[in-house]
Design a protein around this motif. Structure first.
Motif, PDB file in Angstrom:
ATOM      1  N   HIS A 182      25.707  12.418  59.318  1.00 13.45           N
ATOM      2  CA  HIS A 182      24.319  11.822  59.697  1.00 13.45           C
ATOM      3  C   HIS A 182      23.438  10.889  57.754  1.00 13.45           C
ATOM      4  N   TYR A 183      23.023  11.576  57.614  1.00  6.21           N
ATOM      5  CA  TYR A 183      21.978  11.306  56.738  1.00  6.21           C
ATOM      6  C   TYR A 183      22.534   9.848  55.995  1.00  6.21           C
ATOM      7  N   LYS A 186      20.787   6.888  58.098  1.00  5.37           N
ATOM      8  CA  LYS A 186      19.522   6.444  57.974  1.00  5.37           C
ATOM      9  C   LYS A 186      19.158   5.359  56.769  1.00  5.37           C
ATOM     10  N   GLU A 220      10.933  20.341  57.245  1.00  4.52           N
ATOM     11  CA  GLU A 220      11.420  19.865  58.784  1.00  4.52           C
ATOM     12  C   GLU A 220      10.157  20.714  59.401  1.00  4.52           C
ATOM     13  N   ASP A 239      24.169  24.476  55.399  1.00  3.01           N
ATOM     14  CA  ASP A 239      23.988  23.864  56.397  1.00  3.01           C
ATOM     15  C   ASP A 239      22.527  22.615  56.089  1.00  3.01           C
ATOM     16  N   HIS A 244      23.449  16.933  53.135  1.00  2.00           N
ATOM     17  CA  HIS A 244      22.405  15.998  53.313  1.00  2.00           C
ATOM     18  C   HIS A 244      21.625  15.952  52.272  1.00  2.00           C
ATOM     19  N   GLN A 382      11.916   9.396  55.381  1.00  2.00           N
ATOM     20  CA  GLN A 382      11.000  10.225  56.834  1.00  2.00           C
ATOM     21  C   GLN A 382       9.920  11.086  57.545  1.00  2.00           C
TER      22      GLN A 382
HETATM   23  C1  BG6 Z   1      21.258  18.850  61.093  1.00  2.00           C
HETATM   24  C2  BG6 Z   1      21.369  20.353  60.847  1.00  2.00           C
HETATM   25  O1  BG6 Z   1      22.958  18.558  60.384  1.00  2.00           O
HETATM   26  O2  BG6 Z   1      19.946  18.356  61.070  1.00  2.00           O
HETATM   27  C3  BG6 Z   1      20.167  20.380  61.661  1.00  2.00           C
HETATM   28  O3  BG6 Z   1      22.650  20.941  60.679  1.00  2.00           O
HETATM   29  C4  BG6 Z   1      19.264  19.935  61.055  1.00  2.00           C
HETATM   30  O4  BG6 Z   1      19.657  21.604  60.994  1.00  2.00           O
HETATM   31  C5  BG6 Z   1      19.296  17.980  61.285  1.00  2.00           C
HETATM   32  O5  BG6 Z   1      18.145  20.242  61.246  1.00  2.00           O
HETATM   33  C6  BG6 Z   1      18.206  17.234  60.904  1.00  2.00           C
HETATM   34  O6  BG6 Z   1      18.077  15.648  61.079  1.00  2.00           O
HETATM   35  P1  BG6 Z   1      17.390  15.351  60.951  1.00  2.00           P
HETATM   36  O7  BG6 Z   1      17.634  13.983  60.893  1.00  2.00           O
HETATM   37  O8  BG6 Z   1      16.416  15.220  62.086  1.00  2.00           O
HETATM   38  O9  BG6 Z   1      16.667  15.194  59.534  1.00  2.00           O
END
Ligand code: BG6
Length: 493
Positions: A182-183, A186, A220, A239, A244, A382
């Protein structure tokens, strides 16, 4: 673009991802007029929802998690007609028969065989079963119109990823397989390619003659919250780094594709991952730092230690923080260190890429209080969404005094209510554009890059696991990693 009528199936339709991300994303695409003119979302789950109670549940989640909560009752009514809940067991053949029936019903209504998009938002252990079910019941046999989206984790290590890719290759065509990161959806990450290749002034500097070092941070503030059970078997390397951060690295460091076209972009990314120098097991301590959060304070509130989080083994040695240094062995990047760090329960949520330029100024300015600082380009991913170029400027006044200044492009101003990552990626999958999805070779290369580290951390004794207080920026060892080469972590706040 006119997208063919589509049946969308969400395996794990009552799960967390569907609730927080997928349904809000479909809804926002719908509100923006970007869904196919005819579509039906079939949510599969084990809970016993009735049609109406499931739609109410989606409605609540959209109000809680969508970027767009300002809609009328009529708009909601119109959208909810596109949702069907179906109770299903993935190991039960009758569920696939039912799916077939639902597809036939949709196709009859549309007067043509619609496309089918399957979203597998399920635990990795179920992927094989679902894939073979789809194959046996010939539910995804239109190679150009039927697509399957896989969520991470894509494998657990290199060999399991290869096994999974083989299994999928025997079941579907590669062009049908969409591995999501999903990164890549963005805005600010996509903009890295636009910024590099859509301008003529940056690319000539984008190499080891002008760049001293690069930093990629994904920090995070959240801890593992209620995901301890999953996370304790994963850790930050699997993870975050394997997917990412390495994907961001690709965007920052890949060679230019001749055309902005899916396969070329994916080729260049795979080439880049191949050129990342593999860290030898005996050197791991020199290139990597792992750590776990201890009790601390975040925003003035107490935060418990990782080992005390629910679902986590009290003796766990799983890392919640990783810092590391990579080199890329190609002409462009030879000798340039790429530093990466990511962690949970850190002081702030902050993701950014910093390009640190070399000092190649020739002119000696008269001595003054402010020495010349190297130029820096910061791409804030972000929560800040901006690009900042720092440069030296004359301080207004009678003397030739130098002072650092910044040029800022605030992406947030134009994209404050812009599409979320999942919207972009779902639309691309509906439309058959796989540019932002990972190909099998990329996934395997990414696992290969971290393989020796995984082995050493799991079975070796070379590498200590440090701890850091929740609410800090990680262990001191992460600063030491950079200090050795006269660097320090740079942040824009
Ligand atoms: C996920 C991880 O793929 O990405 C999580 O499994 C992480 O641990 C998350 O918190 C972070 O995504 P975002 O979009 O909130 O930065």
């Amino acid at each position: 673009i006119q997208i063919k009528p589509t049946s969308i199936v969400v395996f794990g339709g009552t799960g967390d991802l569907a609730k927080r991300k997928l349904f809000p994303a479909f809804f926002n695409l719908y509100m923006d007029g970007r869904m196919p003119s005819q579509f039906q979302i079939i949510a599969l789950g084990r809970q016993p929802y009735e049609q109406e109670s499931f739609r109410d549940y989606v409605h609540e989640n959209i109000l809680a998690f969508s970027r767009n909560t300002n809609f009328s009752q009529e708009q909601w009514q119109a959208f909810q007609d596109h949702i069907t809940f179906h109770k299903a067991h993935i190991d039960d053949d009758s569920s696939y028969d039912d799916l077939n029936m639902l597809f036939n019903k949709n196709d009859a209504l549309w007067g043509e065989r619609g496309n089918r998009l399957f979203y597998l938002s399920i635990a990795p252990s179920f992927i094989e079963q679902v894939s073979s079910g789809l194959k046996r019941f010939q539910l995804a046999d239109d190679v150009t119109g039927d697509r399957i989206i896989f969520e991470k984790p894509f494998g657990y290590d290199k060999s399991s990823a290869i096994r999974l890719n083989k299994l999928l290759a025997n079941t579907f065509h590669e062009q049908q397989i969409y591995r999501i990161d999903h990164y890549l959806g963005k805005e600010t990450v996509q903009n890295i390619l636009a910024f590099r290749f859509g301008n003529s002034i940056f690319e000539p500097l984008w190499n080891n003659r002008h760049i001293d070092s690069v930093q990629i941070t994904v920090a995070e503030q959240v801890g593992v919250e209620n995901r301890g059970g999953y996370y304790d078997h994963s850790g930050a390397l699997r993870d975050m780094i394997q997917n990412h951060l390495l994907q961001i690295l690709c965007m920052v460091a890949m060679e230019a594709p001749e055309e902005f076209e899916s396969e070329q972009i994916r080729d260049r990314k795979a080439d880049l991952l191949k050129s990342v120098r593999r860290i030898k097991r005996e050197d791991i301590n020199h290139y990597t730092v792992r750590a776990q959060y201890d009790a601390g304070q975040i925003n003035g509130l107490p935060k418990k230690a990782y080992r005390d989080e629910p679902g986590v083994n009290p003796l766990s040695t799983t890392e919640t923080f990783v810092a590391m240094k990579f080199y890329i062995d190609n002409e462009r990047w030879l000798g340039v260190p790429f530093y990466m760090r990511t962690g949970k329960s850190l002081q702030q949520k902050h993701s950014a890429v910093v390009i640190n330029f070399k000092d190649s100024t020739k002119t000696k300015f008269p001595a003054n209080k402010n020495s010349i600082e190297n130029n820096q380009l910061t791409i804030n991913i972000q929560p800040e969404m901006d690009i900042r170029l720092s440069f030296m400027s004359k301080q207004p006044g009678l003397d030739m005094e130098m002072t650092p200044a910044q040029m800022v492009f605030d992406y947030f101003q134009c994209a404050s209510n812009g599409p979320e990552a999942y919207e972009t990626l779902l639309l691309d999958a509906l439309d058959g554009d796989s540019t932002l999805f990972m190909r099998s070779d990329q996934v395997e290369e990414a696992w290969d890059i971290i393989e020796a580290i995984q082995e050493e951390w799991e079975h070796g004794d070379l590498s200590p696991i440090y701890s850091y207080p929740a609410g800090s920026w990680g262990p001191e060892a992460a600063d030491e990693l950079l200090k050795r080469q006269g660097h320090r972590w740079l942040s824009s706040f």
